[in-house]
Write an enzyme that holds these catalytic residues in place. Sequence first.
Site, PDB file in Angstrom:
ATOM      1  N   GLN A 178      -3.741   6.148  17.187  1.00 42.67           N
ATOM      2  CA  GLN A 178      -5.139   4.713  17.155  1.00 42.67           C
ATOM      3  C   GLN A 178      -5.179   5.778  18.599  1.00 42.67           C
ATOM      4  O   GLN A 178      -6.575   5.474  18.712  1.00 42.67           O
ATOM      5  CB  GLN A 178      -3.637   3.902  17.301  1.00 42.67           C
ATOM      6  CG  GLN A 178      -2.915   3.415  16.664  1.00 42.67           C
ATOM      7  CD  GLN A 178      -3.826   3.277  15.508  1.00 42.67           C
ATOM      8  OE1 GLN A 178      -5.110   2.514  15.631  1.00 42.67           O
ATOM      9  NE2 GLN A 178      -3.094   3.438  13.876  1.00 42.67           N
TER      10      GLN A 178
ATOM     11  N   MET B 219       0.683  -1.307   0.175  1.00 40.30           N
ATOM     12  CA  MET B 219       0.091   0.185  -0.039  1.00 40.30           C
ATOM     13  C   MET B 219       0.911   1.561   0.127  1.00 40.30           C
ATOM     14  O   MET B 219       1.836   0.867   0.646  1.00 40.30           O
ATOM     15  CB  MET B 219      -1.126   0.165   0.988  1.00 40.30           C
ATOM     16  CG  MET B 219      -0.239   0.418   2.716  1.00 40.30           C
ATOM     17  SD  MET B 219      -1.496  -0.838   3.836  1.00 40.30           S
ATOM     18  CE  MET B 219      -0.550  -0.268   5.116  1.00 40.30           C
TER      19      MET B 219
ATOM     20  N   TYR C 125       4.601   2.831  12.853  1.00 36.91           N
ATOM     21  CA  TYR C 125       3.827   2.847  11.051  1.00 36.91           C
ATOM     22  C   TYR C 125       2.528   2.128  11.299  1.00 36.91           C
ATOM     23  O   TYR C 125       1.827   2.275  12.625  1.00 36.91           O
ATOM     24  CB  TYR C 125       4.698   2.161  10.025  1.00 36.91           C
ATOM     25  CG  TYR C 125       4.876   0.684  11.111  1.00 36.91           C
ATOM     26  CD1 TYR C 125       3.984  -0.019  11.112  1.00 36.91           C
ATOM     27  CD2 TYR C 125       5.893  -0.102   9.496  1.00 36.91           C
ATOM     28  CE1 TYR C 125       4.579  -1.612  11.569  1.00 36.91           C
ATOM     29  CE2 TYR C 125       6.020  -1.422  10.241  1.00 36.91           C
ATOM     30  CZ  TYR C 125       5.555  -2.355  10.898  1.00 36.91           C
ATOM     31  OH  TYR C 125       5.255  -3.581  10.947  1.00 36.91           O
ATOM     32  N   GLU C 126       1.760   2.855  10.243  1.00 35.70           N
ATOM     33  CA  GLU C 126       0.014   2.482  10.054  1.00 35.70           C
ATOM     34  C   GLU C 126      -0.642   3.471  11.460  1.00 35.70           C
ATOM     35  O   GLU C 126      -1.409   3.157  11.874  1.00 35.70           O
ATOM     36  CB  GLU C 126      -0.246   1.152  10.319  1.00 35.70           C
ATOM     37  CG  GLU C 126       0.570   0.196   9.331  1.00 35.70           C
ATOM     38  CD  GLU C 126       0.352   0.306   7.945  1.00 35.70           C
ATOM     39  OE1 GLU C 126      -0.297   0.700   7.662  1.00 35.70           O
ATOM     40  OE2 GLU C 126       1.646   0.091   7.756  1.00 35.70           O
ATOM     41  N   GLY C 127      -0.329   4.318  11.438  1.00 34.61           N
ATOM     42  CA  GLY C 127      -0.698   4.884  12.345  1.00 34.61           C
ATOM     43  C   GLY C 127      -0.149   4.917  13.327  1.00 34.61           C
ATOM     44  O   GLY C 127      -0.242   3.929  14.527  1.00 34.61           O
TER      45      GLY C 127
END
Length: 598
Positions: free
Chosen positions: A449, A165, A442-444
């Site tokens: 979160q 992604m 990573y991934e927010g």
Amino acid sequence: MPAYNPPLRDMQFVMHEVLKVTDEFKALPRHAEVDADTINAVLEEGGKFAAEVTFPLNIPGDEEGCVLDKTTHEVKTPKGFKEAYAKYVEGGWAALSCDPQYGGQGLPFVVNQCFYEMLNSANQAWTMYPGLSHGAYEALVAHGTEEQKKTYLPKLTSGEWTGTMCLTEAHCGTDLGLLRTKAEPQPDGSYKLTGNKIFISAGEHDMARNIIHLVLARLPDAPKGSKGISLFVVPKFNVNADGSLGSRNGIYCGGLEHKMGIHGNATAQIVLEAATGTLVGEPNKGLAAMFVMMNAARLGVGNQSLGLTEVAFQNALAYAKDRVQMRSLSGVKAKDKEADPIIVHPDVRKMLMTAKAYAEGGRALQIFCTLLLDKEHHHTDEKVRKDSGELVALLTPIVKAFITDNGHISTNACMQVFGGHGFIKEWGMEQFVRDNRINMIYEGTNTIQSLDLLGRKVLGNNGATLRKFGKLVAKLVEEEGVNEKMSEFITPIAVLGEQLTKFTTELGFRGFQNPDEVGAAAVDYLRVAGHFVFGYLFALQARVALAAIAAGNTDPFYQGKLQTARFYFAKLFPETATLMRTARAGAAPLMNTDAALA
């Protein structure tokens, strides 16, 4: 050199004895025939693959890293990675939980998640190559056209092709509304994409014949901000009508990041120069489509830290039993040795038990969540599907942030058990710390979160979904509240449940007056919620263990489970009191700091 033993017994305990997954599967036509023996057999073989094929590559892969040929833009992965991936594909592991119509084996997500925990323990960097493909698969299943599904899903299912992604860019980080990559419509219905992406995990490699990039970009007439983002599928090699690989597409690796950890994974700077892509979903609604992949990735990142917590604990425990140093404060324990094993020392046990509790709590949460995913996708009752989806949405930021924060605590504690040897590379402990550190980012980031949990998932619907989870806790409290043997587990979660309701209401009122109050409290709030969820799951596990012991089962596993639950409630769960106090201190001590930060 470190070692790794797949924690199959604990996985089986959570799945079959606590959550009774096969009973749940009976209401899911797709999985109604899946039994415990099948699950156990698959995971036993999966554990062997992780321990015997990918684990031996972990330290060498970290030392060697990935190499970019700047002339060809091709990336060479560490020695053995490509061969291990070929075995992964040959063994059918990529297809484990994919839909049979695309060549998948159709097993529950629960099985795949447990398999991936073991892969992450064995080698997080390697596991990221196939791991991201699952998110790309899910996004295309949910939003792809029939032609896109026909073209890409069978190859992603088999593992012949991998997926990525491509979200962020150098200037925007998590604020994707600022992205600049452009997509120009073409007469044939395709698009030409131009721009630059950074931090693309597994963005280029030599392990698969094609890489399928899911790319966020803007159409020429797109509105500003996140409402003007579209999603495109952009393959490394264009795909011919007959499914064969065609010309090299205009998407390539311009550089590799030099990182603190996960050296064996190629974190790529991706350049798009009139790259051919096709639209996924509706124009300007790409972020919603990409969230399917992002949410899958967030659950996956929590699983990465769970895996590292487990392997770090195993090695620290073995070392603590073997390493002798000083005598026990309460008297000599190993009379035949010059000193006692360090496991006799209280603080060493505290570090070990912290890692063990966070591993077992994280495993229970991961299995709980993936069972909910199975129910959301396949249950016959629409209300059950809806409720399961809402609970997964609530728990996803907790999985991502709480488990990764706990992984940071645990891997550092396990490295500390080794003393000076933990700081030395050959023992492998410092790599677990380094590799885990990215998982909080990573991934927010975990702050993102936390804001998502408090601002969107809880306050966004006035606590409705939180109350749904609270009903599960209340049911357990009602069932076990009069059981004296369960009081040490039930009372803490019952009290915290009442406190959390008041705490949430208070923060909602404060946030309505000043949004910075939500930002100031969010991280503390997520950890409180995380402990509430872990507390519930540990109480469920304690109930099963007590029942087994009462029935005469002498397996020491059950005594160990009770001891772990008692440690968790005595030494880790009480953190909630401090967290609520610091959250209630509000935004002023943070925001009224202009002079201090001048």
